[in-house]
Design a protein around this motif. Structure first.
Motif, PDB file in Angstrom:
ATOM      1  N   GLU A  45       0.827  -1.205   0.000  1.00 42.34           N
ATOM      2  CA  GLU A  45       0.000   0.000   0.000  1.00 42.34           C
ATOM      3  C   GLU A  45       0.867   1.262   0.000  1.00 42.34           C
ATOM      4  OE1 GLU A  45      -1.121   0.993   4.601  1.00 42.34           O
ATOM      5  OE2 GLU A  45      -2.228  -0.636   3.656  1.00 42.34           O
ATOM      6  N   ALA A  67       0.904   4.072  -2.875  1.00 40.63           N
ATOM      7  CA  ALA A  67       0.756   5.486  -2.563  1.00 40.63           C
ATOM      8  C   ALA A  67       1.898   6.302  -3.156  1.00 40.63           C
ATOM      9  CB  ALA A  67       0.694   5.678  -1.045  1.00 40.63           C
ATOM     10  N   THR A 127      -7.817   3.727  -1.756  1.00 42.24           N
ATOM     11  CA  THR A 127      -6.769   4.151  -2.691  1.00 42.24           C
ATOM     12  C   THR A 127      -7.042   3.616  -4.088  1.00 42.24           C
ATOM     13  OG1 THR A 127      -5.137   4.212  -0.897  1.00 42.24           O
ATOM     14  CG2 THR A 127      -4.293   4.152  -3.156  1.00 42.24           C
TER      15      THR A 127
END
Length: 236
Positions: free
Chosen positions: A50, A54, A85
């Protein structure tokens, strides 16, 4: 005799500077390449997927970030942050169908996660997707009703012309204790024949081809014949 101080003052001040070779173009290029290499290496060294996603999203590398999160989705359910996201990435890359499917398929984006749904609702609002905003906001409202979401949903349903969901919203609010007469009147209107458009009239010429309207919609066909108006149920 010559003045030693005067002789020193007449020496050109730029000679020492010209002795240093300057290559600004190559230097800047090397710095830029080094920065890219360091940044790419730092993203690869991030501990979690993650965080990598990002970092890629921050660089504008949306396709690469989507690939990382989609590969996770294939192995296990996404957590709330990962799901949001990926949802945002789908919206940024103009893939709303995948974004909506993500909400339906990922447990972390269901109604029990108020944070994720609130973020999704706000994102839909920013891109002026009224239907998407209404869907996400209704999920929130059904679990945790509040005045602000109720008011916003009423506006959205009116803008969308969604009478069925507006009526269900009012029913839910009334059953929860709301007794505003205006709500009762609005609900009665929505549930009436006029509210559903059953009594709508279509004005046509007597010789017009309008039989398809009779077959598809519950309308009262009004034929205009001179100064008089004669209602009829089927074309002559």
């Amino acid at each position: 005799m010559s003045d030693p101080d005067k002789g020193e003052a007449q020496k050109p001040e730029y000679r020492a500077a010209t002795a240093i070779p300057m290559r600004p173009d190559r230097t800047l290029l090397a710095i830029g390449l080094l920065a890219v290499a360091v940044l790419a290496g730092s993203i690869a060294m991030l501990p979690s997927s993650e965080e990598k996603a990002a970092g890629l999203m921050a660089e504008g590398r949306y396709a690469d970030a989507i690939q990382i999160l989609a590969s996770i989705e294939g192995d296990r359910p996404l957590d709330a942050y990962e799901g949001y996201t990926l949802f945002k990435l789908y919206m940024l890359t103009r893939q709303p169908q995948k974004a909506v499917a993500l909400i339906d398929n990922e447990p972390a984006l269901q109604a029990d996660n108020a944070w994720a749904l609130r973020q999704i609702s706000d994102l839909f609002r920013q891109v002026r997707d009224l239907g998407g905003e209404a869907d996400a906001l209704r999920r929130l409202y059904d679990v945790s009703p509040n005045d602000a979401d109720f008011t916003r949903l009423r506006i959205l349903y009116r803008l969308l012309g969604d009478r069925a969901r507006e009526a269900s919203l009012l029913q839910q609010a009334i059953m929860a204790g709301r007794s505003d007469p205006s709500l009762l009147d609005r609900l009665a209107y929505l549930q009436s024949a006029d509210g559903w458009g059953v009594e709508a009239a279509v004005w046509v010429a007597p010789a017009g081809q309008y039989s398809e309207l009779v077959n598809t919609l519950p309308l009262r066909i009004m034929a205009l014949a001179g100064p008089a108006i004669a209602p009829t149920t089927q074309p002559e």
